[in-house]
Write a protein that holds these residues in place. Structure first.
Motif, PDB file in Angstrom:
ATOM      1  N   CYS A 163       0.842  -1.197   0.000  1.00  0.00           N
ATOM      2  CA  CYS A 163       0.000   0.000   0.000  1.00  0.00           C
ATOM      3  C   CYS A 163       0.876   1.245   0.000  1.00  0.00           C
ATOM      4  O   CYS A 163       1.953   1.264   0.597  1.00  0.00           O
ATOM      5  N   CYS A 164       0.371   2.291  -0.646  1.00  0.00           N
ATOM      6  CA  CYS A 164       1.174   3.504  -0.802  1.00  0.00           C
ATOM      7  C   CYS A 164       1.096   4.382   0.452  1.00  0.00           C
ATOM      8  O   CYS A 164       0.000   4.737   0.887  1.00  0.00           O
ATOM      9  N   PRO A 165       2.248   4.753   0.997  1.00  0.00           N
ATOM     10  CA  PRO A 165       2.235   5.619   2.183  1.00  0.00           C
ATOM     11  C   PRO A 165       1.710   7.025   1.889  1.00  0.00           C
ATOM     12  O   PRO A 165       1.441   7.778   2.814  1.00  0.00           O
ATOM     13  N   PHE A 196       9.746   1.308   3.890  1.00  0.00           N
ATOM     14  CA  PHE A 196      10.491   1.614   2.660  1.00  0.00           C
ATOM     15  C   PHE A 196       9.560   1.466   1.463  1.00  0.00           C
ATOM     16  O   PHE A 196       8.466   0.908   1.576  1.00  0.00           O
ATOM     17  N   TRP A 197      10.002   1.994   0.327  1.00  0.00           N
ATOM     18  CA  TRP A 197       9.242   1.841  -0.917  1.00  0.00           C
ATOM     19  C   TRP A 197       9.618   0.497  -1.537  1.00  0.00           C
ATOM     20  O   TRP A 197      10.747   0.348  -1.999  1.00  0.00           O
ATOM     21  N   PRO A 198       8.693  -0.469  -1.601  1.00  0.00           N
ATOM     22  CA  PRO A 198       9.052  -1.747  -2.233  1.00  0.00           C
ATOM     23  C   PRO A 198       9.312  -1.568  -3.725  1.00  0.00           C
ATOM     24  O   PRO A 198       9.999  -2.362  -4.343  1.00  0.00           O
ATOM     25  N   VAL A 200       8.825   1.772  -7.125  1.00  0.00           N
ATOM     26  CA  VAL A 200       8.456   3.159  -7.423  1.00  0.00           C
ATOM     27  C   VAL A 200       6.953   3.204  -7.679  1.00  0.00           C
ATOM     28  O   VAL A 200       6.429   2.396  -8.444  1.00  0.00           O
ATOM     29  N   CYS A 201       6.274   4.132  -7.019  1.00  0.00           N
ATOM     30  CA  CYS A 201       4.811   4.166  -7.084  1.00  0.00           C
ATOM     31  C   CYS A 201       4.323   5.275  -8.024  1.00  0.00           C
ATOM     32  O   CYS A 201       4.810   6.401  -7.977  1.00  0.00           O
ATOM     33  N   TYR A 202       3.327   4.910  -8.853  1.00  0.00           N
ATOM     34  CA  TYR A 202       2.717   5.866  -9.787  1.00  0.00           C
ATOM     35  C   TYR A 202       1.220   6.000  -9.530  1.00  0.00           C
ATOM     36  O   TYR A 202       0.439   6.201 -10.449  1.00  0.00           O
ATOM     37  N   CYS A 203       0.818   5.877  -8.261  1.00  0.00           N
ATOM     38  CA  CYS A 203      -0.608   5.988  -7.944  1.00  0.00           C
ATOM     39  C   CYS A 203      -1.054   7.453  -8.038  1.00  0.00           C
ATOM     40  O   CYS A 203      -0.229   8.367  -8.140  1.00  0.00           O
ATOM     41  N   ALA A 204      -2.356   7.666  -7.971  1.00  0.00           N
ATOM     42  CA  ALA A 204      -2.908   9.018  -8.108  1.00  0.00           C
ATOM     43  C   ALA A 204      -2.422   9.931  -6.978  1.00  0.00           C
ATOM     44  O   ALA A 204      -2.203  11.127  -7.186  1.00  0.00           O
ATOM     45  N   HIS A 205      -2.241   9.358  -5.780  1.00  0.00           N
ATOM     46  CA  HIS A 205      -1.802  10.173  -4.636  1.00  0.00           C
ATOM     47  C   HIS A 205      -0.371  10.675  -4.857  1.00  0.00           C
ATOM     48  O   HIS A 205      -0.066  11.838  -4.591  1.00  0.00           O
ATOM     49  N   CYS A 206       0.501   9.786  -5.333  1.00  0.00           N
ATOM     50  CA  CYS A 206       1.890  10.188  -5.603  1.00  0.00           C
ATOM     51  C   CYS A 206       1.929  11.211  -6.739  1.00  0.00           C
ATOM     52  O   CYS A 206       2.676  12.191  -6.678  1.00  0.00           O
ATOM     53  N   ALA A 207       1.113  10.968  -7.773  1.00  0.00           N
ATOM     54  CA  ALA A 207       1.090  11.891  -8.916  1.00  0.00           C
ATOM     55  C   ALA A 207       0.662  13.283  -8.469  1.00  0.00           C
ATOM     56  O   ALA A 207       1.243  14.294  -8.875  1.00  0.00           O
TER      57      ALA A 207
END
Ligand SMILES: [Zn+2]
Length: 719
Positions: A163-165, A196-198, A200-207
């Motif tokens: 899950c994205c922090p 830690f980041w497993p 690189v995340c490209y979810c809407a929250h990170c964007a």
């Protein structure tokens, strides 16, 4: 036995006078035995039992018995236990309104009973919670998923839901679980795992965060010289620290006396995990799990010693061969060697076991732990102090990547190397094998450079102004520096400089790299480069930086190239190899005075190459002719030296850690120790106190060290 140890520890603590630590985290535990010290100060023996168990099968955890759990840890002689409240599977071992309780724990008070049982037996309780890794949450909340560059969920079909922090809902959920735990239980600490980041995340929250805080779209191509990509990486690192802080504060707000730690095995992991030095400040102490060899353990402990906000740090390893093996065990000799190395380095040692799916725990494993800990218990009261680390190896947590990755898609894992880390590891390997007292430091230690004689900058790919200024001032004042290859060419925002930012110290100008991927160094100084000569120069399976020497520089070796470019398939000198053919007057290794200091710069990271270890250490001896420990002893023995000024002594440990176990004893040998101007009155073998003859030679004391089976600890007491 247990009572005797507690009394002895109490006397030691009372003598140390730790009355000022009333408000220290963890101080609520075991006050009758350990005064007002935080619980972890005396807990050198710790335990983790992994419990990442699903609940689709009614057998799972159906046989868990809190009393047996406690009894096993008593058998193991553990002083603290990491007890699962919430696992990677995402299931909770407590009643929850926000998540899902494991079916076997529904309507039962297993966790409360285990907590009570442990605390009644003076075993400190550290409750475990899994961050980011939460399979239940991943599978039930599409909007919390870490997402790949193409937008797909990153863990479809995987055991490990992630899950994205940055996902607001996830942050509220996981902080809410921590609050539920705080409200329901009394405990000494919380361990947050997997901060830690497993990937690189490209979810809407990170964007959205990237657009708001940096601007534009999140880059999907790795390029360490593209300001947008580097800004994204710096944000990933900062977001992780912010998330860790959010979780730490959530616990501290409700349990100010509880310790908080985030699993700390990731500081040497590559850039993808996004773990940097500022994360350490979100911990009361650092503790991490490691599965590598004696060298890995050594350098990790040297790093944790300096990076941990408080000591002792914890060094964990599994009793299993690794976490992927449930029943295959490490040998007792290997566990004993790791535990001995840990106590010699002043670290707590932690066994990791994994519970059987049914909830049972193998009793034989805990008997093994108990036997191993019985060997280290007598040394605990002698462990730690001020680590003598004359040579500091610099870890740049923003340099854990490779410029060769430039242009790759973020989902391309084909080039995961990290030249800075390889150089750091190589430097530590050479130092350890040559008994040079070393430490691993980070940016937070810049203000403490004066405790070191030599600083090593091992191919540090990115540096900032603060580092440049701090290191320049220290060398100007008399510090000795070794730097290699690409050090100081690129800033931490990804701007490549025309020349080295530390070029005035190195005494060279950068003009690029050689085209040849096999190069040689022809020694001007054959003593240092022995057995290599101008006729038979030192071969490196690597390119070198092309450099030009400035005025007043001593050239120690020059670049020699092979007859042809090794990539030329048509024309060659010798079919298997690329022998030296073209001597040049370009420098490869130079030495220069800077202010009151001295600097050596090498155009390739010599420390990476195992066959250069002796040369590397001889170069360091140009900077510092004699180190605090000198002795003609095999490389399988590692020495560590601690100063304990409160007890007016230095403590020297020698750990025999061979590749093939059980160890063959290393015969007795002469060791000379720099005692920093103290008048040593006697040398004692620890823990029994038998006196060892010694002689004094100026500032050094010579000892005939008795044969070393696994661990020898010696106290040099001064007046
Ligand atoms: Zn995200």
């Amino acid at each position: 036995m247990a009572d005797m140890i507690s009394r002895r520890q109490f006397m030691h603590i009372a003598a140390a006078g730790a009355g000022a630590m009333m408000a220290a985290p963890g101080a609520s535990f075991g006050q009758t035995k350990s005064g007002v010290q935080p619980w972890y100060k005396q807990a050198y023996r710790r335990n983790v039992i992994d419990m990442h168990i699903m609940d689709w099968n009614p057998e799972f955890l159906s046989r868990f018995d809190p009393d047996v759990y406690v009894e096993r840890l008593r058998t193991a002689k553990a002083q603290s236990a990491v007890l699962y409240a919430h696992s990677h599977a995402g299931l909770c071992y407590f009643p929850t309104k926000l998540g899902k309780t494991h079916a076997a724990y529904e309507g039962k008070d297993h966790l409360a009973r285990t907590v009570d049982g442990l605390r009644k037996n003076d075993i400190a309780v550290v409750l475990y919670m899994s961050l980011i890794h939460d399979t239940w949450a991943y599978r039930n909340h599409d909007e919390w998923k870490i997402r790949r560059a193409d937008g797909a969920g990153a863990a479809e079909g995987s055991r490990y839901g992630i899950c994205c922090p940055n996902a607001i809902g996830y942050r509220d959920y996981i902080a809410g679980l921590a609050e539920e735990v705080c409200a329901q239980y009394e405990f000494e600490g919380i361990r947050f795992d997997m901060t830690f980041w497993p990937r690189v995340c490209y979810c809407a929250h990170c964007a959205k965060r990237f657009a708001d805080e940096v601007g534009g779209e999140v880059p999907k191509t790795i390029n360490w010289e593209d300001p947008a990509w580097v800004a994204f990486q710096r944000k990933r690192e900062a977001w992780l620290v912010e998330f860790a802080k959010h979780m730490t504060q959530t616990v501290k707000n409700r349990k100010p006396n509880a310790t908080v730690e985030h699993q700390a095995s990731t500081f040497l992991a590559n850039w993808r995990l996004g773990v940097t030095e500022p994360l350490a400040a979100q911990n009361d102490f650092l503790q991490g799990d490691f599965y590598g060899d004696a060298l890995q353990g050594s350098l990790i402990r040297k790093l944790l010693h300096n990076l941990s906000p408080n000591l002792p740090y914890g060094f964990e390893t599994s009793v299993m061969l690794n976490l992927q093996n449930h029943t295959a065990l490490k040998s007792e000799a290997l566990l004993a060697a790791k535990a001995a190395a840990s106590i010699a380095d002043g670290g707590a040692f932690i066994f990791i076991d994994a519970i059987d799916p049914a909830g049972t725990i193998n009793p034989a494993t805990y008997e093994t732990m108990g036997r191993v800990f019985a060997q280290t218990i007598p040394y605990e009261e002698h462990a730690g102090g001020e680590l003598v680390q004359e040579v500091a190896v610099y870890l740049s947590t923003e340099s854990k990547f490779d410029f060769a990755q430039n242009g790759l898609s973020v989902e391309d894992y084909s080039r995961e190397g990290a030249p800075h880390l390889e150089a750091l590891i190589g430097a530590c390997r050479a130092l350890r094998a040559h008994h040079v007292p070393y430490g691993v430091i980070t940016k937070k230690d810049l203000a403490k450079l004066d405790r070191h004689k030599v600083l090593i900058l091992p191919n540090v790919l990115m540096m900032d102004d603060e580092e440049i200024a701090g290191i320049r001032a220290w060398v100007d004042g008399g510090g000795k520096l070794y730097a290699s290859r690409d050090t100081s060419l690129v800033t931490k925002d990804g701007k490549r400089q025309g020349d080295f930012m530390l070029g005035d110290l190195f005494g060279v100008t950068n003009t690029g790299t050689t085209a040849e991927r096999v190069t040689y160094i022809a020694p001007s100084n054959t003593e240092i480069f022995s057995p290599y000569t101008i006729a038979s120069p030192l071969m490196l399976p690597a390119t070198q930086r092309s450099i030009v020497a400035k005025e007043g520089v001593i050239v120690l070796g020059t670049l020699t190239l092979p007859y042809t470019n090794p990539d030329d398939g048509e024309k060659y000198a010798s079919i298997h190899s690329n022998p030296p053919g073209i001597a040049t007057d370009k420098p490869s290794v130079v030495a220069k005075r800077f202010g009151k200091g001295l600097v050596i710069y090498a155009a390739e990271a010599l420390e990476v190459h195992e066959h250069c270890a002796g040369i590397f250490v001889r170069l360091l001896r140009m900077l510092c002719p004699q180190f605090a420990i000198e002795g003609d002893i095999p490389a399988c023995v590692e020495f560590t030296l601690f100063h304990q000024p409160d007890r007016k002594r230095l403590v020297l440990s020698a750990v025999n850690f061979q590749k093939e176990l059980p160890n063959l004893p290393v015969r007795s040998a002469g060791v000379s120790v720099d005692v920093k101007g103290h008048a040593v009155k006697r040398v004692l073998e620890l823990p029994d106190g038998a006196e060892i003859p010694h002689s004094t030679d100026g500032e050094r004391v010579n000892i005939e060290l008795p044969a070393i089976e696994t661990l020898r600890m010696i106290a040099l007491e001064y007046a």
